[in-house]
Design a protein around this motif. Structure first.
Motif, PDB file in Angstrom:
ATOM      1  N   GLU A 175      29.603  -3.540   6.856  1.00  0.00           N
ATOM      2  CA  GLU A 175      28.843  -4.260   5.830  1.00  0.00           C
ATOM      3  C   GLU A 175      28.793  -5.746   6.141  1.00  0.00           C
ATOM      4  O   GLU A 175      27.769  -6.394   5.938  1.00  0.00           O
ATOM      5  N   TRP A 176      29.902  -6.295   6.626  1.00  0.00           N
ATOM      6  CA  TRP A 176      29.944  -7.720   6.949  1.00  0.00           C
ATOM      7  C   TRP A 176      28.897  -8.062   8.000  1.00  0.00           C
ATOM      8  O   TRP A 176      28.192  -9.062   7.879  1.00  0.00           O
ATOM      9  N   PHE A 177      28.789  -7.229   9.037  1.00  0.00           N
ATOM     10  CA  PHE A 177      27.809  -7.493  10.089  1.00  0.00           C
ATOM     11  C   PHE A 177      26.390  -7.477   9.547  1.00  0.00           C
ATOM     12  O   PHE A 177      25.555  -8.278   9.964  1.00  0.00           O
ATOM     13  N   LEU A 178      26.099  -6.567   8.644  1.00  0.00           N
ATOM     14  CA  LEU A 178      24.726  -6.436   8.170  1.00  0.00           C
ATOM     15  C   LEU A 178      24.396  -7.383   7.025  1.00  0.00           C
ATOM     16  O   LEU A 178      23.238  -7.505   6.649  1.00  0.00           O
ATOM     17  N   GLU A 179      25.387  -8.064   6.465  1.00  0.00           N
ATOM     18  CA  GLU A 179      25.131  -9.036   5.405  1.00  0.00           C
ATOM     19  C   GLU A 179      24.973 -10.456   5.936  1.00  0.00           C
ATOM     20  O   GLU A 179      24.659 -11.362   5.185  1.00  0.00           O
ATOM     21  N   GLN A 180      25.182 -10.652   7.215  1.00  0.00           N
ATOM     22  CA  GLN A 180      25.115 -11.991   7.798  1.00  0.00           C
ATOM     23  C   GLN A 180      23.674 -12.459   7.955  1.00  0.00           C
ATOM     24  O   GLN A 180      22.744 -11.664   8.016  1.00  0.00           O
ATOM     25  N   LYS A 181      23.526 -13.772   8.051  1.00  0.00           N
ATOM     26  CA  LYS A 181      22.216 -14.352   8.332  1.00  0.00           C
ATOM     27  C   LYS A 181      21.877 -14.090   9.798  1.00  0.00           C
ATOM     28  O   LYS A 181      22.770 -13.937  10.632  1.00  0.00           O
ATOM     29  N   PRO A 182      20.589 -14.047  10.124  1.00  0.00           N
ATOM     30  CA  PRO A 182      20.207 -13.808  11.525  1.00  0.00           C
ATOM     31  C   PRO A 182      20.816 -14.819  12.495  1.00  0.00           C
ATOM     32  O   PRO A 182      21.186 -14.458  13.609  1.00  0.00           O
ATOM     33  N   LEU A 183      20.940 -16.069  12.083  1.00  0.00           N
ATOM     34  CA  LEU A 183      21.510 -17.078  12.971  1.00  0.00           C
ATOM     35  C   LEU A 183      22.956 -16.743  13.329  1.00  0.00           C
ATOM     36  O   LEU A 183      23.365 -16.879  14.487  1.00  0.00           O
ATOM     37  N   ASN A 184      23.729 -16.281  12.351  1.00  0.00           N
ATOM     38  CA  ASN A 184      25.126 -15.915  12.627  1.00  0.00           C
ATOM     39  C   ASN A 184      25.209 -14.755  13.611  1.00  0.00           C
ATOM     40  O   ASN A 184      26.026 -14.771  14.535  1.00  0.00           O
ATOM     41  N   ILE A 185      24.377 -13.746  13.415  1.00  0.00           N
ATOM     42  CA  ILE A 185      24.382 -12.599  14.327  1.00  0.00           C
ATOM     43  C   ILE A 185      23.925 -13.036  15.712  1.00  0.00           C
ATOM     44  O   ILE A 185      24.483 -12.614  16.726  1.00  0.00           O
ATOM     45  N   ILE A 202      16.908  -9.622  16.459  1.00  0.00           N
ATOM     46  CA  ILE A 202      17.812 -10.042  15.384  1.00  0.00           C
ATOM     47  C   ILE A 202      17.041 -10.764  14.293  1.00  0.00           C
ATOM     48  O   ILE A 202      17.262 -10.538  13.106  1.00  0.00           O
ATOM     49  N   TRP A 203      16.111 -11.612  14.691  1.00  0.00           N
ATOM     50  CA  TRP A 203      15.364 -12.411  13.719  1.00  0.00           C
ATOM     51  C   TRP A 203      14.408 -11.555  12.898  1.00  0.00           C
ATOM     52  O   TRP A 203      14.039 -11.930  11.782  1.00  0.00           O
ATOM     53  N   ILE A 204      14.004 -10.411  13.424  1.00  0.00           N
ATOM     54  CA  ILE A 204      13.082  -9.529  12.704  1.00  0.00           C
ATOM     55  C   ILE A 204      13.844  -8.494  11.885  1.00  0.00           C
ATOM     56  O   ILE A 204      13.513  -8.235  10.725  1.00  0.00           O
ATOM     57  N   LEU A 205      14.874  -7.893  12.472  1.00  0.00           N
ATOM     58  CA  LEU A 205      15.567  -6.785  11.816  1.00  0.00           C
ATOM     59  C   LEU A 205      16.616  -7.232  10.800  1.00  0.00           C
ATOM     60  O   LEU A 205      16.784  -6.587   9.765  1.00  0.00           O
ATOM     61  N   GLN A 206      17.343  -8.296  11.085  1.00  0.00           N
ATOM     62  CA  GLN A 206      18.474  -8.668  10.234  1.00  0.00           C
ATOM     63  C   GLN A 206      18.076  -8.999   8.793  1.00  0.00           C
ATOM     64  O   GLN A 206      18.774  -8.582   7.869  1.00  0.00           O
ATOM     65  N   PRO A 207      16.974  -9.723   8.532  1.00  0.00           N
ATOM     66  CA  PRO A 207      16.607  -9.935   7.121  1.00  0.00           C
ATOM     67  C   PRO A 207      16.347  -8.626   6.375  1.00  0.00           C
ATOM     68  O   PRO A 207      16.722  -8.487   5.206  1.00  0.00           O
ATOM     69  N   SER A 210      26.993  -0.892  13.351  1.00  0.00           N
ATOM     70  CA  SER A 210      26.882  -1.116  11.906  1.00  0.00           C
ATOM     71  C   SER A 210      25.553  -0.614  11.367  1.00  0.00           C
ATOM     72  O   SER A 210      25.488  -0.065  10.266  1.00  0.00           O
ATOM     73  N   ILE A 211      24.491  -0.801  12.140  1.00  0.00           N
ATOM     74  CA  ILE A 211      23.178  -0.300  11.721  1.00  0.00           C
ATOM     75  C   ILE A 211      23.232   1.218  11.568  1.00  0.00           C
ATOM     76  O   ILE A 211      22.801   1.774  10.556  1.00  0.00           O
TER      77      ILE A 211
END
Length: 149
Positions: A6-16, A136-141, A32-33
């Motif tokens: 959950e922590w990985f998927l709640e982060q902002k794209p920049l952090n990932i 990351i910038w497309i999927l993470q949000p 995590s996905i």
């Protein structure tokens, strides 16, 4: 395991993105996905699938750590060709990474289709995971939104 994924998927794209520059966290992100989206879909994951996904995640990480050790050993004056020894392990780690990306793309695509969201084809998600610098910038949000549902 649940809190880490959950922590990985709640982060902002920049952090990932910054974490992925280290190399190893990208495997945890893809794991995590798979883990969280399958759990959100209420898919009963068999213990075999959990084991396979776990091994596909752990093997490249262990290989990466051992490769760094072998790489520094190369500069210590050993004359034998270490790269011939490492090549099969490297190819196996690459294969594990590709299979992990395929499973991640399938989990993402199935989740979006089941929820009725705008769906990327699994092939598109696979390439976004492969070229994670853009993906990351497309999927993470979207992942942030899906986890908070």
């Amino acid at each position: 395991m649940n809190k880490i994924t959950e922590w990985f998927l709640e982060q902002k794209p920049l952090n990932i993105f910054l974490l992925s520059l280290l190399g190893i966290p990208i495997y945890f992100w893809i794991f995590s996905i798979i883990y969280q989206l399958d759990k959100k879909r209420n898919e009963n994951q068999s213990s075999i699938k959990k084991l396979i996904v776990g091994l596909l995640t752990i093997y490249p990480i262990v290989y990466f750590i051992l490769f760094i050790g072998f790489f520094f050993n190369l500069f210590s004056g050993n004359s034998f060709d270490i790269f011939d020894l490492i090549l099969p392990f490297h190819l196996t780690a690459m294969l594990c990474g590709f299979i992990l990306m395929i499973l991640g793309a399938n989990s993402y695509g199935k989740y979006e289709k089941e929820k009725g969201y705008k769906t990327y084809e699994s092939v598109g998600v696979f390439f976004m995971l492969w070229f994670y610098i853009v993906g990351i910038w497309i999927l993470q949000p979207n992942l942030n939104k899906y986890i908070n549902e």
